[in-house]
Design a protein around this motif. Structure first.
Motif, short mmCIF file in Angstrom:
data_model
loop_
_atom_site.label_atom_id
_atom_site.label_comp_id
_atom_site.label_asym_id
_atom_site.label_seq_id
_atom_site.Cartn_x
_atom_site.Cartn_y
_atom_site.Cartn_z
N THR A 116 0.74 -1.20 0.16
CA THR A 116 0.06 0.05 0.17
C THR A 116 1.01 1.33 -0.10
N LEU A 117 0.52 2.15 -0.87
CA LEU A 117 1.30 3.26 -0.88
C LEU A 117 0.62 4.37 0.43
N ILE A 118 1.62 4.64 0.95
CA ILE A 118 1.45 5.52 2.15
C ILE A 118 1.59 7.01 2.19
N GLY A 119 2.03 7.60 0.85
CA GLY A 119 2.54 8.79 0.52
C GLY A 119 2.75 9.24 -0.77
N VAL A 120 2.66 10.30 -1.26
CA VAL A 120 3.15 10.75 -2.35
C VAL A 120 3.60 12.24 -2.44
N HIS A 121 4.60 12.84 -3.00
CA HIS A 121 4.78 14.31 -2.92
C HIS A 121 5.48 14.80 -4.17
N ALA A 122 5.01 15.95 -4.66
CA ALA A 122 5.39 16.61 -5.92
C ALA A 122 6.52 17.60 -5.54
N SER A 131 7.11 8.95 -4.29
CA SER A 131 5.88 7.90 -3.67
C SER A 131 6.85 7.04 -2.68
N ALA A 132 5.96 6.42 -1.65
CA ALA A 132 6.50 5.40 -0.60
C ALA A 132 5.59 4.63 -0.38
N ASP A 133 5.79 3.22 -0.09
CA ASP A 133 4.93 2.29 0.39
C ASP A 133 4.78 1.82 1.73
N ALA A 134 4.15 1.02 2.46
CA ALA A 134 4.14 0.65 3.61
C ALA A 134 5.39 -0.41 3.85
N GLN A 164 8.96 -7.66 8.37
CA GLN A 164 8.11 -7.76 9.57
C GLN A 164 7.89 -5.96 10.15
N VAL A 165 8.52 -5.14 9.37
CA VAL A 165 8.30 -3.78 9.55
C VAL A 165 7.15 -3.12 8.74
N GLU A 166 6.33 -2.44 9.33
CA GLU A 166 5.39 -1.63 8.47
C GLU A 166 5.50 0.06 8.72
N PHE A 167 5.75 0.52 7.50
CA PHE A 167 5.82 1.92 7.56
C PHE A 167 4.63 2.54 7.32
N LYS A 168 4.35 3.58 8.01
CA LYS A 168 3.05 4.55 8.26
C LYS A 168 3.44 5.58 7.95
N GLY A 169 4.69 6.31 8.02
CA GLY A 169 4.76 7.77 8.23
C GLY A 169 5.75 8.11 6.91
N PHE A 170 5.49 9.13 6.07
CA PHE A 170 5.92 9.65 4.94
C PHE A 170 5.87 11.19 4.98
N GLN A 178 14.81 16.88 1.49
CA GLN A 178 14.80 15.52 1.91
C GLN A 178 13.62 15.14 2.52
N PHE A 179 13.30 13.51 2.29
CA PHE A 179 12.14 13.31 2.65
C PHE A 179 12.35 11.95 3.61
N VAL A 180 11.29 11.94 4.56
CA VAL A 180 11.53 10.85 5.62
C VAL A 180 10.31 9.76 5.77
N LEU A 181 11.25 8.25 5.73
CA LEU A 181 9.96 7.23 6.09
C LEU A 181 10.09 6.89 7.42
N GLY A 182 8.91 6.58 8.11
CA GLY A 182 9.04 6.16 9.54
C GLY A 182 8.22 4.76 9.78
N SER A 183 8.92 4.00 10.44
CA SER A 183 8.06 2.94 11.00
C SER A 183 7.75 3.16 12.28
#
Length: 408
Positions: A116-122, A131-134, A164-170, A178-183
């Protein structure tokens, strides 16, 4: 969707008062975005629907259909007039703003998102989409050709399986690019802009795709423009004869030759326009003219100006006059009407008119003498807008022609 009135703060307290309520979806609202200017409000929902809402009245202006599952994120590219959405499908969708009747373009790649895609940014002032996914995968796309430039995967400790890690923050950080991915317990920070997509980090033309190529009239010289540089080639031998490095402050997006072949004009993605000598690459003059990417340039054979179109919808004649000091004295803005981002243009010598094709699937015909709109053709079909305008065949080629020019 509920609109609220927020009164001025009084004694440290604020009371919110609902103004109006609009029923726009059949599922929970998951993402919203205000378009620049008076563009309205984009609202997305879990049922896969997306609407354009007028906040002041609560009226639904447009209804976008294309998602097969819920939408979780939405962003807008001002330079390219695109709305980009993401959600439970494994690819982002690119929509042409204010044109819901056309299907969106899906961003696909050989190494595709698999969650699942959790975020997108232009990214502002660039053609980049992130784009980033879970699962921790992030992809950088070029919205000009809908291709993936880079794929990143968040790393983990050797003793922890990534599955086993689910990412929910973008989130995107504009101040540091910069962009940040967070679990649940960790965050990964990436620098999102490759050097070749920034004005300061542009590279030599040899490592950039060719933007334009022209055969110089009256010679065996081929002129190519790529990146921030240009080069000349000998047609008979195929060898490069000269290279002009670092001509522009940003990557070139359009170019043209004057009818004599003595100078060439180049426009770039930041709106700069410059003219150069073909023989030595020296700059003749430059303009900071448009606030968006220059998409096409045409120098008519019987005129003394360059017709310039931009992604923002501008249509301007830049007069080739060395005596003028400012762009204000050397340009004329056409009454552009409803041009939705010029893609390409051409000039008919016989009829003395311009033809402009835009990203809104329409052709507009302009008088070169009066500089006003003659005809607007809107019943065009396609999926990505007009891409090129081939030169019409000469009227003399038609044995049945009764007029000195062909209107086709």
């Amino acid at each position: 969707v509920i609109s609220w009135e927020v009164p001025p703060l009084a004694n440290g307290a604020t009371t919110l008062r609902p103004l109006r309520k609009s029923v726009c979806h059949n599922g929970p609202v998951t993402a919203m975005m205000v378009l620049p200017g008076d563009g309205g409000l984009i609202s997305c929902a879990m049922d896969g629907s997306m609407v354009l809402l007028e906040p002041s009245s609560g009226i639904v202006l447009e209804n976008y259909q294309g998602h097969r599952a819920g939408i979780l994120g939405v962003t807008f590219s001002l330079e390219y007039n695109f709305i980009i959405t993401c959600g439970y499908e494994f690819e982002p969708l690119v929509w042409l703003a204010n044109t819901p009747e056309y299907k969106p373009f899906r961003l696909v790649d050989a190494v595709q998102h698999h969650s699942t895609l959790i975020g997108v940014h232009a990214v502002a002032s660039t053609p980049l989409i992130i784009s980033a996914d879970a699962s921790g995968m992030a992809k950088v796309w070029d919205v000009r050709n809908f291709r993936c430039l880079q794929t990143l995967q968040a790393t983990q400790d050797a003793n922890v399986a990534l599955s086993q890690v689910e990412f929910k923050g973008f989130s995107y950080l504009p101040s540091t690019s910069q962009f940040v991915l967070g679990s649940r317990r960790r965050a990964w920070v990436y620098g999102c802009l490759p050097d070749q997509h920034t004005a300061a980090g542009s590279r030599c033309a040899a490592v950039q795709p060719i933007c334009c190529a022209f055969l110089v009239p009256g010679s065996s010289t081929l002129l190519t423009v790529s990146g921030t540089s240009a080069a000349t080639w000998d047609v008979s031998t195929g060898r490069q004869t000269d290279e002009y490095v670092g001509l522009l402050p940003a990557d070139a997006t359009a170019a043209c030759l004057d009818p004599t072949g003595r100078k060439f004009f180049v426009g770039c993605c930041t709106g700069y326009l410059s003219s150069f000598n073909v023989t030595n690459g020296r700059m003749i003059r430059d303009w900071k003219h448009l606030n968006s990417e220059i998409t096409s340039m045409t120098y008519p054979a019987d005129q003394s100006f360059v017709l310039v179109t931009s992604q923002a919808g501008g249509l301007t004649a830049i007069f080739d006059n060395l005596e003028a000091d400012t762009i204000r004295h050397t340009s004329h803005n056409f009454a552009i009407g409803d041009i939705r981002g010029g893609r390409t243009s051409d000039y008919c010598v016989e009829l003395r008119c311009f033809i402009v094709a835009d990203s809104g699937f329409q052709l507009s015909v302009w008088s070169a003498q009066k500089r006003d709109l003659i005809q607007l053709l809107t019943k065009l079909t396609g999926s990505e807008g007009a891409q090129a305008l081939p030169a019409p065949a000469p009227a003399a080629a038609n044995a049945n022609a009764t007029t000195p020019s062909s209107p086709t």
